[in-house]
Design a protein around this motif. Structure first.
Motif, mmCIF file in Angstrom:
data_model
loop_
_atom_site.group_PDB
_atom_site.id
_atom_site.type_symbol
_atom_site.label_atom_id
_atom_site.label_comp_id
_atom_site.label_asym_id
_atom_site.label_seq_id
_atom_site.Cartn_x
_atom_site.Cartn_y
_atom_site.Cartn_z
ATOM 1 N N GLY A 9 0.813 -1.192 0.000
ATOM 2 C CA GLY A 9 0.000 0.000 0.000
ATOM 3 C C GLY A 9 0.852 1.250 0.000
ATOM 4 O O GLY A 9 1.792 1.390 -0.770
ATOM 5 N N ARG A 10 0.564 2.153 0.921
ATOM 6 C CA ARG A 10 1.299 3.408 0.993
ATOM 7 C C ARG A 10 2.536 3.295 1.875
ATOM 8 O O ARG A 10 3.228 4.270 2.079
ATOM 9 C CB ARG A 10 0.370 4.501 1.520
ATOM 10 N N CYS A 11 2.765 2.138 2.442
ATOM 11 C CA CYS A 11 3.950 1.941 3.278
ATOM 12 C C CYS A 11 5.065 1.336 2.446
ATOM 13 O O CYS A 11 4.835 0.452 1.629
ATOM 14 C CB CYS A 11 3.630 1.022 4.454
ATOM 15 N N SER A 12 6.266 1.814 2.640
ATOM 16 C CA SER A 12 7.392 1.311 1.854
ATOM 17 C C SER A 12 8.504 0.747 2.717
ATOM 18 O O SER A 12 9.264 -0.101 2.268
ATOM 19 C CB SER A 12 7.966 2.430 0.968
ATOM 20 N N HIS A 13 8.626 1.192 3.973
ATOM 21 C CA HIS A 13 9.731 0.790 4.831
ATOM 22 C C HIS A 13 9.235 0.398 6.221
ATOM 23 O O HIS A 13 8.186 0.864 6.677
ATOM 24 C CB HIS A 13 10.737 1.933 4.999
ATOM 25 N N ALA A 14 10.012 -0.442 6.865
ATOM 26 C CA ALA A 14 9.797 -0.765 8.275
ATOM 27 C C ALA A 14 11.134 -0.624 8.997
ATOM 28 O O ALA A 14 12.178 -1.000 8.462
ATOM 29 C CB ALA A 14 9.251 -2.173 8.439
ATOM 30 N N LEU A 15 11.087 -0.076 10.186
ATOM 31 C CA LEU A 15 12.290 0.138 10.991
ATOM 32 C C LEU A 15 12.170 -0.659 12.275
ATOM 33 O O LEU A 15 11.150 -0.584 12.975
ATOM 34 C CB LEU A 15 12.436 1.631 11.315
ATOM 35 N N ILE A 16 13.195 -1.456 12.580
ATOM 36 C CA ILE A 16 13.245 -2.206 13.825
ATOM 37 C C ILE A 16 14.637 -2.041 14.432
ATOM 38 O O ILE A 16 15.546 -1.530 13.782
ATOM 39 C CB ILE A 16 12.924 -3.700 13.628
ATOM 40 N N ARG A 17 14.801 -2.458 15.679
ATOM 41 C CA ARG A 17 16.110 -2.409 16.328
ATOM 42 C C ARG A 17 16.380 -3.754 17.001
ATOM 43 O O ARG A 17 15.503 -4.332 17.630
ATOM 44 C CB ARG A 17 16.163 -1.282 17.365
ATOM 45 N N GLY A 18 17.604 -4.246 16.848
ATOM 46 C CA GLY A 18 17.971 -5.541 17.374
ATOM 47 C C GLY A 18 17.856 -5.649 18.886
ATOM 48 O O GLY A 18 17.848 -4.646 19.605
ATOM 49 N N LEU A 38 16.936 -14.812 26.062
ATOM 50 C CA LEU A 38 17.480 -13.944 25.026
ATOM 51 C C LEU A 38 17.382 -14.583 23.645
ATOM 52 O O LEU A 38 16.976 -13.934 22.681
ATOM 53 C CB LEU A 38 18.937 -13.596 25.340
ATOM 54 N N ALA A 39 17.755 -15.857 23.541
ATOM 55 C CA ALA A 39 17.736 -16.518 22.237
ATOM 56 C C ALA A 39 16.323 -16.554 21.660
ATOM 57 O O ALA A 39 16.119 -16.311 20.467
ATOM 58 C CB ALA A 39 18.302 -17.931 22.356
ATOM 59 N N LYS A 40 15.336 -16.845 22.510
ATOM 60 C CA LYS A 40 13.948 -16.880 22.031
ATOM 61 C C LYS A 40 13.488 -15.492 21.611
ATOM 62 O O LYS A 40 12.809 -15.334 20.585
ATOM 63 C CB LYS A 40 13.035 -17.444 23.116
ATOM 64 N N ALA A 41 13.835 -14.480 22.413
ATOM 65 C CA ALA A 41 13.445 -13.116 22.072
ATOM 66 C C ALA A 41 14.045 -12.700 20.733
ATOM 67 O O ALA A 41 13.376 -12.069 19.902
ATOM 68 C CB ALA A 41 13.887 -12.153 23.171
ATOM 69 N N GLN A 42 15.289 -13.057 20.503
ATOM 70 C CA GLN A 42 15.937 -12.711 19.239
ATOM 71 C C GLN A 42 15.326 -13.473 18.070
ATOM 72 O O GLN A 42 15.192 -12.923 16.974
ATOM 73 C CB GLN A 42 17.438 -12.966 19.349
ATOM 74 N N ARG A 43 14.928 -14.728 18.297
ATOM 75 C CA ARG A 43 14.268 -15.485 17.225
ATOM 76 C C ARG A 43 12.932 -14.848 16.865
ATOM 77 O O ARG A 43 12.604 -14.687 15.681
ATOM 78 C CB ARG A 43 14.049 -16.941 17.654
ATOM 79 N N GLU A 44 12.138 -14.522 17.871
ATOM 80 C CA GLU A 44 10.841 -13.897 17.610
ATOM 81 C C GLU A 44 11.018 -12.573 16.875
ATOM 82 O O GLU A 44 10.251 -12.259 15.948
ATOM 83 C CB GLU A 44 10.101 -13.665 18.928
ATOM 84 N N HIS A 45 12.000 -11.830 17.289
ATOM 85 C CA HIS A 45 12.263 -10.543 16.651
ATOM 86 C C HIS A 45 12.683 -10.746 15.198
ATOM 87 O O HIS A 45 12.274 -9.993 14.306
ATOM 88 C CB HIS A 45 13.355 -9.811 17.427
ATOM 89 N N GLY A 46 13.480 -11.783 14.952
ATOM 90 C CA GLY A 46 13.897 -12.081 13.584
ATOM 91 C C GLY A 46 12.733 -12.493 12.706
ATOM 92 O O GLY A 46 12.666 -12.132 11.523
ATOM 93 N N VAL A 47 11.800 -13.270 13.272
ATOM 94 C CA VAL A 47 10.610 -13.677 12.507
ATOM 95 C C VAL A 47 9.761 -12.465 12.159
ATOM 96 O O VAL A 47 9.239 -12.351 11.037
ATOM 97 C CB VAL A 47 9.794 -14.713 13.301
ATOM 98 N N PRO A 219 -0.213 -13.613 11.411
ATOM 99 C CA PRO A 219 0.108 -13.752 12.831
ATOM 100 C C PRO A 219 1.610 -13.820 13.097
ATOM 101 O O PRO A 219 2.366 -14.392 12.317
ATOM 102 C CB PRO A 219 -0.565 -15.072 13.210
ATOM 103 N N VAL A 220 2.033 -13.202 14.172
ATOM 104 C CA VAL A 220 3.413 -13.296 14.637
ATOM 105 C C VAL A 220 3.388 -13.435 16.152
ATOM 106 O O VAL A 220 2.394 -13.123 16.800
ATOM 107 C CB VAL A 220 4.259 -12.063 14.248
ATOM 108 N N SER A 221 4.472 -13.913 16.706
ATOM 109 C CA SER A 221 4.571 -14.084 18.146
ATOM 110 C C SER A 221 5.639 -13.158 18.714
ATOM 111 O O SER A 221 6.708 -12.984 18.128
ATOM 112 C CB SER A 221 4.930 -15.537 18.487
ATOM 113 N N CYS A 236 8.135 -2.013 16.005
ATOM 114 C CA CYS A 236 8.552 -1.529 14.688
ATOM 115 C C CYS A 236 7.844 -0.223 14.364
ATOM 116 O O CYS A 236 6.813 0.118 14.945
ATOM 117 C CB CYS A 236 8.269 -2.578 13.601
ATOM 118 N N LEU A 237 8.425 0.497 13.433
ATOM 119 C CA LEU A 237 7.812 1.683 12.863
ATOM 120 C C LEU A 237 7.630 1.437 11.379
ATOM 121 O O LEU A 237 8.565 0.968 10.712
ATOM 122 C CB LEU A 237 8.708 2.907 13.070
ATOM 123 N N VAL A 238 6.452 1.705 10.842
ATOM 124 C CA VAL A 238 6.224 1.566 9.406
ATOM 125 C C VAL A 238 5.995 2.950 8.822
ATOM 126 O O VAL A 238 5.374 3.817 9.451
ATOM 127 C CB VAL A 238 5.045 0.626 9.091
#
Length: 245
Positions: A9-18, A38-47, A219-221, A236-238
């Motif tokens: 749509g009108r969104c082109s970018h998403a910004l996240i931080r590790g 930590l490992a689970k949090a990083q996996r969820e964030h990666g997904v 859906p995401v977790s 995230c910011l879109v």
């Protein structure tokens, strides 16, 4: 759905931080939060990042994790974006205020008009603000005060409707609404997409969201990051770097 790189749509970018290691200790910004995996949090964030990029076709920009900013992944708290304007927030906690610096620079590099809050009496959390397409709903909370809400209205020259809860105007359950990220359609034949916390995380939200017609649910977790106070909308910011009519 747009193809990868085309944007949704009108969104082109998403910004996240590790996710930094310092978040896992449970001492994020001195908040005394529960320790997390930590490992689970990083996996969820990666997904989450993968779905923003591959499923929704957004160009993904990821700021690196910073150990001095344990709550840095909650960068949705740091800005309110509409059109080509980004209002940089003023977090209630002084320990979190340095988080806005990297976000400001990233949004500025993308060509957005940056507005900073100069009033030291104002506090504003980006996830206390909901834009419906016509108006802003600003929730007064521990993190956002009346002056912060007024600045939202002044910045975007829109009506700020002050409520006791940031999502009080919605008909969805509070927990469902708070964990939704809606990207409005703007291309012919492209249905709306609603990125939401999965039914495994919030069983009641699944049933409520399925009642929405002509919406594709993705859906995401973020169950582990939730321990640090992260709702989906805070991770995230879109935005769009395209001209706005």
């Amino acid at each position: 759905m747009g193809t990868p790189g085309e944007g949704l749509g009108r969104c082109s970018h998403a910004l996240i931080r590790g996710v930094p290691e310092s978040l896992a200790s449970g001492q994020g910004a001195g908040a005394g939060l529960p320790a997390l995996d930590l490992a689970k949090a990083q996996r969820e964030h990666g997904v989450l990042g993968g779905k923003l990029r591959q499923r929704l076709g957004l160009q993904l920009l990821e700021l690196p994790p910073e150990e001095s900013l344990p709550l840095g992944p909650l960068l949705g708290d740091t800005a309110v974006i509409q059109g080509d304007t980004a209002l940089i927030t003023r977090p209630w906690s002084p320990a979190r205020r340095p988080e806005v610096d990297g976000v400001r620079k990233a949004l500025q590099d993308l060509g957005l008009r940056i507005v900073d809050i100069g009033d030291e009496n104002a506090t504003l959390d980006g996830t206390d603000v909901l834009f419906t397409g016509r108006e802003f709903f600003v929730g007064l909370s521990k993190w956002t005060n009346h002056r912060g809400a007024e600045i939202v209205a002044d910045t975007f020259r829109a009506m700020a409707v002050l409520t006791d809860h940031p999502y009080a105007s919605l008909t969805l359950p509070d927990d469902a609404a708070a964990d939704c990220l809606f990207l409005r359609p703007g291309l012919p034949g492209v249905p709306p997409f609603l990125l939401h916390r999965g039914g495994g995380d919030l069983p009641n939200s699944q049933e409520a969201l399925q009642k929405l017609s002509d919406v594709t649910l993705v859906p995401v977790s973020c169950s582990e990051l939730e321990k640090a106070g992260a709702g989906l909308s805070s991770l995230c910011l879109v935005l769009s770097t395209r001209p706005h009519g």
